[in-house]
Design a protein around this motif. Structure first.
Motif, short mmCIF file in Angstrom:
data_model
loop_
_atom_site.label_atom_id
_atom_site.label_comp_id
_atom_site.label_asym_id
_atom_site.label_seq_id
_atom_site.Cartn_x
_atom_site.Cartn_y
_atom_site.Cartn_z
N MET A 119 0.91 -1.03 -0.10
CA MET A 119 0.03 0.04 0.00
C MET A 119 1.00 1.42 -0.08
SD MET A 119 -2.96 0.97 2.81
CE MET A 119 -3.95 -0.36 2.37
N ALA A 120 1.98 1.37 0.92
CA ALA A 120 2.75 2.34 0.95
C ALA A 120 3.35 2.71 -0.49
CB ALA A 120 3.74 2.34 2.38
N PHE A 121 3.90 1.52 -1.07
CA PHE A 121 4.47 1.54 -2.20
C PHE A 121 3.77 2.26 -3.40
CE2 PHE A 121 5.75 -0.38 -6.43
CZ PHE A 121 7.03 -0.03 -6.53
N ASN A 122 2.57 1.64 -3.32
CA ASN A 122 1.59 2.07 -4.38
C ASN A 122 1.07 3.42 -4.47
OD1 ASN A 122 1.58 -0.18 -5.97
ND2 ASN A 122 0.13 -1.46 -4.48
N TRP A 123 0.80 3.87 -3.04
CA TRP A 123 0.42 5.30 -2.80
C TRP A 123 1.38 6.35 -3.09
CZ3 TRP A 123 -2.33 5.31 2.78
CH2 TRP A 123 -3.28 4.51 2.60
N ASN A 124 2.80 6.04 -3.13
CA ASN A 124 3.64 6.69 -3.58
C ASN A 124 3.60 7.17 -5.11
OD1 ASN A 124 5.43 7.98 -1.47
ND2 ASN A 124 5.89 5.79 -1.11
N ARG A 125 2.94 6.41 -5.74
CA ARG A 125 2.83 6.82 -7.17
C ARG A 125 1.84 7.68 -7.38
NH1 ARG A 125 2.24 1.26 -10.39
NH2 ARG A 125 1.37 0.52 -8.66
N TYR A 126 0.82 7.93 -6.34
CA TYR A 126 -0.28 8.82 -6.56
C TYR A 126 -0.33 10.19 -5.68
CZ TYR A 126 -1.80 4.67 -9.12
OH TYR A 126 -1.95 3.59 -9.91
N CYS A 127 0.61 9.83 -4.57
CA CYS A 127 0.47 11.01 -3.50
C CYS A 127 1.43 12.15 -3.69
CB CYS A 127 0.55 10.56 -2.24
SG CYS A 127 -0.76 9.33 -1.60
N LYS A 128 1.29 13.36 -3.51
CA LYS A 128 2.03 14.42 -3.65
C LYS A 128 3.00 14.45 -2.50
CE LYS A 128 -0.65 17.22 -6.80
NZ LYS A 128 -1.16 18.48 -6.84
N MET A 129 2.59 13.95 -1.26
CA MET A 129 3.52 13.71 -0.12
C MET A 129 3.90 12.39 -0.20
SD MET A 129 0.49 15.37 2.39
CE MET A 129 1.40 15.20 4.02
N GLU A 130 5.11 12.27 0.44
CA GLU A 130 5.76 10.86 0.53
C GLU A 130 5.14 9.97 1.48
OE1 GLU A 130 10.23 8.78 1.45
OE2 GLU A 130 10.14 11.12 1.53
N VAL A 131 4.98 8.82 1.12
CA VAL A 131 4.29 7.72 1.88
C VAL A 131 5.31 6.62 2.35
CG1 VAL A 131 2.37 6.02 2.17
CG2 VAL A 131 2.24 8.34 0.71
N LYS A 132 5.51 6.53 3.66
CA LYS A 132 6.40 5.44 4.10
C LYS A 132 5.67 4.70 5.36
CE LYS A 132 9.40 8.97 4.76
NZ LYS A 132 10.67 9.68 5.07
#
Length: 170
Positions: free
Chosen positions: A21-34
């Motif tokens: 989920m974190a990996f995939n959200w990074n493709r769509y979010c302007k904020m960094e997801v970790k």
């Protein structure tokens, strides 16, 4: 204004799914997801997702993430309640809790801590929830919770963050 804030998310699920989920959200979010990691310093503009198998809480001085391998709360681990309690303690009136669709009651008691600290509690409206138990329990537990349709929640978070940021800067 959310880039001036840190966002903490608890999603119930196994660790491998949360990593994906974190990996995939990074493709769509302007904020960094970790994924939250033990001892990680909290940085504005980041989204921290609780990893599986432990609770994620926030510690003061300096602000950092602590992962706690305690017993499940509300039959789940990670749980939102430990996170919300720690957020209320660290950020007080600048806290926002959001309880979305789900089974059980996780997030309700933690949201009560947010409300007691003069923060804002948002619950997804039951009409827009796939499973309405978690947001309904939050609204029953926190009488001043805002009941907001799913498609309006992000606007409410930005509105609240903007208002608090202006108060902080004045």
């Amino acid at each position: 204004f959310l880039r001036e804030s840190a966002v903490f998310i608890v999603q119930h699920g196994p660790q491998w799914a949360l990593q994906d989920m974190a990996f995939n959200w990074n493709r769509y979010c302007k904020m960094e997801v970790k994924l939250g990691s033990h001892g990680a310093k909290i940085r504005p503009g980041n989204i921290y997702l609780a990893p599986g198998k432990c609770h994620m809480i926030i510690e003061q001085g300096p602000l950092q993430i602590n992962l706690v391998d305690g017993p499940p709360e509300n039959f789940v681990k990670p749980a939102a309640d430990p996170l919300f309690r720690s957020v209320a303690k660290c950020f007080g009136r600048f806290s926002v809790s959001v309880v979305l669709s789900g089974m059980g009651c996780d997030g309700a008691l933690g949201s009560l801590h947010i409300s007691a600290a003069s923060g804002v509690v948002i619950a997804q409206s039951p009409e827009t929830s796939l499973v309405k138990f978690m947001p309904m329990t939050a609204m029953e537990t926190v009488p001043d919770a805002l009941c907001i349709p799913l498609d309006k929640i992000s606007d409410a978070i930005v509105k609240y963050s903007t208002e608090q940021s202006k108060k902080l800067n004045n």
